[in-house]
Motif scaffolding. Structure first.
Motif: not given
Length: 279
Positions: A14-17, A90-92, A95-97, A252-260
């Motif tokens: 998330i930080d990298a994104g 997704l993590d809000k 400033g990320v739009t 990859v992105g959404l599955t890891l985000y959702a579960t971790h």
């Protein structure tokens, strides 16, 4: 320990994104250009090995050297930002739009294409002695790849398009797994091993990678491949980009985000017939 557990490396994702969304235009373009160029050189390297040895597995085993180098140097591929950048939205993160995400994707696409095309021109010059002779055996092979993976799909109509799309999905499932695997370790050997395995898999299986194709198909056109620019765009690049987006983000992105990162509440012991501990 060098291993980073999932709950920690997902935060790094998330930080990298977020960091990529706010990166300057200049830096985004430069990093994307170099990533496209290095991956294109790795593709040329792998095809040369496969042709000269007659062993496609040998090329697949060695192709990941380019991917590992470009990520260790902090360069960006479209396939990677497809997975990482939306997580910041997704993590809000402040400033990320959506427009910021689209800006990043567009700049990285342009930079990747410019880098891959530069190498395509250079390799075409090498394969033909500056276009003064017929392509050598490696150049002829690249032209054949371009035909098979454009008009070859078109020959099957809708079934070919679906196959192309699924190959794009599977490709970035593996490539983005490699991107994430680099975050699982704090050591260079650990990062390289983590990246190497899924990248080798995608290349040997012939999955469709949008940036590798930015090298293969312009090269094929310059080296006498019997297909057109519209064949390349309609019957490869555009469906591949869409498939890469779906594969990397969904698997990859959404599955890891959702579960971790957004882990669901733990089930109460009483649901399994076990009494909850007394207060």
């Amino acid at each position: 320990m060098s291993y980073v557990p999932p709950a920690e490396f997902v935060v790094k994702m998330i930080d990298a994104g977020e960091a990529k969304v706010f990166m300057s235009t200049r830096d985004t373009i430069i990093r994307a250009y170099m990533a496209g160029a290095i991956l294109a050189l790795a593709a040329a390297f792998a095809i040369t090995i496969s042709v000269q040895t007659g062993q496609p597995l040998a090329g697949a085993i060695l192709f990941p050297v380019g991917f590992c180098l470009l990520y260790l140097m902090g360069f960006d591929l479209l396939t990677g930002v497809f997975t990482l950048v939306p997580l910041a939205l997704l993590d809000k993160r402040p400033g990320v739009t959506l427009s910021g995400v689209m800006r990043n994707w567009t700049l990285v696409f342009v930079g990747n294409f410019a880098g891959a095309f530069t190498v395509a021109v250079m390799m075409a010059i090498i394969f033909t002695f500056a276009f003064t002779v017929e392509p050598n055996i490696v150049g002829q092979k690249i032209g054949t790849i371009g035909e098979g993976r454009t008009v070859g799909y078109a020959d099957h109509g809708a079934a070919g398009m679906l196959t192309l799309f699924i190959r794009g999905v599977l490709c970035n499932w593996m490539v983005s797994t490699g991107v994430v695997a680099a975050m699982m370790s704090k050591s260079v050997p650990g990062k390289v091993i983590g990246m190497w395995m899924p990248i080798m898999l995608f290349f040997y299986m012939g999955f469709e990678h949008s940036i590798v194709n930015m090298f293969l198909f312009p090269s094929g056109l310059m080296l006498g491949g019997n297909f057109s620019v519209s064949d390349y765009l309609i019957w490869n690049e555009i469906p591949t980009v869409i498939g890469n987006l779906v594969g990397g983000l969904a698997f990859v992105g959404l599955t890891l985000y959702a579960t971790h990162a957004r882990t669901a509440p733990r089930r109460s012991p009483e649901y399994d017939g076990v009494a909850a501990p007394a207060e």
